[in-house]
Design a protein around this motif. Structure first.
Motif, PDB file in Angstrom:
ATOM      1  N   GLY A 147      14.692  -4.716  90.287  1.00 26.83           N
ATOM      2  CA  GLY A 147      13.817  -4.267  89.201  1.00 26.83           C
ATOM      3  C   GLY A 147      14.427  -4.416  87.822  1.00 26.83           C
ATOM      4  N   ALA A 148      15.650  -4.954  87.742  1.00 23.39           N
ATOM      5  CA  ALA A 148      16.318  -5.081  86.437  1.00 23.39           C
ATOM      6  C   ALA A 148      15.514  -6.016  85.526  1.00 23.39           C
ATOM      7  N   LYS A 149      15.146  -5.487  84.387  1.00 20.00           N
ATOM      8  CA  LYS A 149      14.241  -6.206  83.461  1.00 20.00           C
ATOM      9  C   LYS A 149      14.853  -7.499  82.926  1.00 20.00           C
ATOM     10  N   ALA A 150      16.159  -7.511  82.719  1.00 22.63           N
ATOM     11  CA  ALA A 150      16.798  -8.690  82.127  1.00 22.63           C
ATOM     12  C   ALA A 150      16.542  -9.944  82.967  1.00 22.63           C
ATOM     13  N   LEU A 151      16.328  -9.757  84.275  1.00 25.89           N
ATOM     14  CA  LEU A 151      16.144 -10.912  85.160  1.00 25.89           C
ATOM     15  C   LEU A 151      14.784 -11.572  84.998  1.00 25.89           C
ATOM     16  N   HIS A 152      13.865 -10.875  84.352  1.00 27.84           N
ATOM     17  CA  HIS A 152      12.535 -11.461  84.162  1.00 27.84           C
ATOM     18  C   HIS A 152      12.621 -12.774  83.386  1.00 27.84           C
ATOM     19  N   SER A 153      13.621 -12.873  82.513  1.00 29.22           N
ATOM     20  CA  SER A 153      13.752 -14.100  81.725  1.00 29.22           C
ATOM     21  C   SER A 153      14.886 -14.993  82.240  1.00 29.22           C
ATOM     22  N   PHE A 154      15.257 -14.805  83.517  1.00 29.97           N
ATOM     23  CA  PHE A 154      16.341 -15.614  84.082  1.00 29.97           C
ATOM     24  C   PHE A 154      16.046 -17.118  84.029  1.00 29.97           C
ATOM     25  N   PRO A 155      14.836 -17.570  84.365  1.00 32.63           N
ATOM     26  CA  PRO A 155      14.585 -19.023  84.321  1.00 32.63           C
ATOM     27  C   PRO A 155      14.791 -19.625  82.922  1.00 32.63           C
ATOM     28  N   GLN A 156      14.421 -18.880  81.880  1.00 35.28           N
ATOM     29  CA  GLN A 156      14.606 -19.369  80.506  1.00 35.28           C
ATOM     30  C   GLN A 156      16.092 -19.486  80.174  1.00 35.28           C
ATOM     31  N   LEU A 157      16.867 -18.502  80.651  1.00 37.89           N
ATOM     32  CA  LEU A 157      18.306 -18.513  80.400  1.00 37.89           C
ATOM     33  C   LEU A 157      18.955 -19.717  81.089  1.00 37.89           C
ATOM     34  N   VAL A 158      18.524 -19.977  82.314  1.00 41.46           N
ATOM     35  CA  VAL A 158      19.065 -21.107  83.078  1.00 41.46           C
ATOM     36  C   VAL A 158      18.745 -22.420  82.371  1.00 41.46           C
ATOM     37  N   GLU A 159      17.547 -22.525  81.885  1.00 40.86           N
ATOM     38  CA  GLU A 159      17.126 -23.741  81.181  1.00 40.86           C
ATOM     39  C   GLU A 159      18.037 -23.990  79.974  1.00 40.86           C
ATOM     40  N   LYS A 160      18.293 -22.918  79.234  1.00 40.69           N
ATOM     41  CA  LYS A 160      19.168 -22.990  78.068  1.00 40.69           C
ATOM     42  C   LYS A 160      20.581 -23.422  78.483  1.00 40.69           C
ATOM     43  N   ALA A 161      21.087 -22.845  79.576  1.00 41.05           N
ATOM     44  CA  ALA A 161      22.437 -23.163  80.048  1.00 41.05           C
ATOM     45  C   ALA A 161      22.522 -24.607  80.527  1.00 41.05           C
ATOM     46  N   PHE A 162      21.507 -25.047  81.280  1.00 50.28           N
ATOM     47  CA  PHE A 162      21.553 -26.386  81.872  1.00 50.28           C
ATOM     48  C   PHE A 162      21.459 -27.487  80.809  1.00 50.28           C
ATOM     49  N   ALA A 163      21.009 -27.130  79.619  1.00 50.97           N
ATOM     50  CA  ALA A 163      20.935 -28.120  78.534  1.00 50.97           C
ATOM     51  C   ALA A 163      22.310 -28.410  77.925  1.00 50.97           C
TER      52      ALA A 163
END
Lengths: 281, 281
Positions: A136-152
């Motif tokens: 239920g940790a809210k920060a994980l809701h935007s995990f895909p966006q964070l990954v996208e940023k990292a993979f760039a």
């Protein structure tokens, strides 16, 4: 740098079969005590464990590191959720003939540690959960966006982006960790495939968005929670939430540290982890 | 119980004079390393230090425990504010010929550790702050009411009320601490006088209500903060506030523990404190 000789970098990869799937693992350490089984982060394989930490734990106890389903040199298809990953990891532990163990779960591995203990409490003695969060940790809701940023980013910057803060001190220490991950040259693990990565992104995100099913107040095992002061991916405060729900947890925060808290202070972590595993109950 | 032999219970009280006031202190431990100076809690004297903790620290370094002005066997009049107490403690340390030391401050002593380091940063190498709060902590606004409640209880219950949670486990461990405080029978310290108690109540309350004058972000020393999960007196969350403001701090929370966190887990604390003092920088 890295003149130190590490046992972990020379430990051969072994295999164990479970239900037709071949799982990769490595095993080392002083026999006699309860083994600690290590569960890795998003995209991480057997080669993503800092040899300072593995060797440090191995001076006091058996350490077993596993690639979960579809990750690294393990076969099968990576599940898209933490509970199925946890069931797989429990089967691997049982196939290795382990009747009681401790868990060290880092990030995604820290989610598994919670779920595995909830699924099969009698198998686990103590848990160490690093850089993780409760369901239920809210920060994980935007995990895909964070990954996208990292993979760039280029590989080294990607590693620093995820595991270090913006400070020179943190970046230098995490860069040193990254170097240690490449001391091993032979018998290396395969990198995570795109299929595994996609399934893990789903599992990580769903840990934050799916309904909460695990009652942390029922986990009576001693738990050591380690987190950095500034882990944006998990939100550092999520570790305090987890701590408050667990009836028997110790919480440690390291300074000027992001998601790679224990990589940034490996010697301190080893001392605190060994002390917790040896004495705290 | 308490079959263990402790060095601290046999260490003689010594005295040092500063500006016409005679200060009581005790000193023990392995020479060579930077000494750790221990600063005590509200009403506490040299006899309120758990011998498990003092001996545990003393295996690795010199440990010096002082009674501040007007407390225990020290003369003079207890100041009614933390800054004046801190100036006195700095004078005592200097009178002992110490040019560099670590501080272990418990509760009120943890306030002093912050103020002393702010007043004379060059004197201090590392700090350990247990069961404390930063200036301005709201929980301290009701400190006099809490003291009134505590003082209405019989001695043992008073100690448990302040230092333990309501759980049987916590109460049993803190009761064991209390027993260890009475292993020493000779050369004991005088209990705090009513004058000292009144001045300390003022100092503790004013730490919460007076304007904030100390900039914690300027304290660059490594700091280890230890707190219990359920310290009502200080509010456990105040340690997280303090941690966030200090640039180089490690924060540890112990489970099911109130104000006496380090008394409840003395062996774990000793390991973590020694590790922090020996290696963390």
């Amino acid at each position: 740098m890295n003149q130190q000789v590490f046992n972990y970098v020379a430990v051969p990869t072994q295999y164990v079969e479970v239900e037709g799937i071949r799982y990769a693992y490595r095993s080392l350490g002083k026999p006699g005590k309860v083994p600690v089984v290590c569960l890795q982060h998003f995209t991480g394989t057997l080669d993503n464990w800092d040899p300072v930490i593995v060797d440090g734990l191995a001076t006091e106890r058996p350490v077993i590191l596993i690639d979960n389903t579809g990750v690294g040199n393990s076969g099968g298809q990576t599940p898209d959720n933490v509970l199925d990953m946890s069931r797989d990891a429990i089967k691997v532990i049982s196939a290795l003939g382990i009747q009681k163990c401790d868990l060290l779960g880092f990030s995604l591995g820290g989610f598994l540690a919670q779920a595995m203990t909830s699924l099969k409490p009698e198998l686990f003695r103590k848990l160490i959960i690093v850089g993780a969060a409760p369901q239920g940790a809210k920060a994980l809701h935007s995990f895909p966006q964070l990954v996208e940023k990292a993979f760039a980013l280029p590989p080294k910057e990607q590693y620093l982006f995820v595991f270090a803060t913006k400070s020179e001190n943190s970046r230098a220490k995490i860069a040193a960790t990254l170097e240690r991950l490449y001391i091993r040259t032979d018998d290396r693990d395969q990198s995570a495939t795109m299929d595994a990565i996609k399934a893990q992104i789903s599992a990580l995100t769903r840990w934050g968005t799916d309904p909460v099913t695990i009652d942390l107040s029922k986990i009576t095992q001693p738990v050591l929670i380690v987190q950095g002061s500034d882990d944006e991916m998990m939100d550092s405060a999520a570790s305090l939430d987890m701590y408050k729900k667990l009836p028997h947890a110790v919480l440690i925060y390291y300074p000027d540290a992001a998601h790679g808290s224990f990589n940034q202070y490996p010697e301190l972590f080893v001392e605190q982890a060994n002390s917790f595993l040896n004495k705290f109950d």
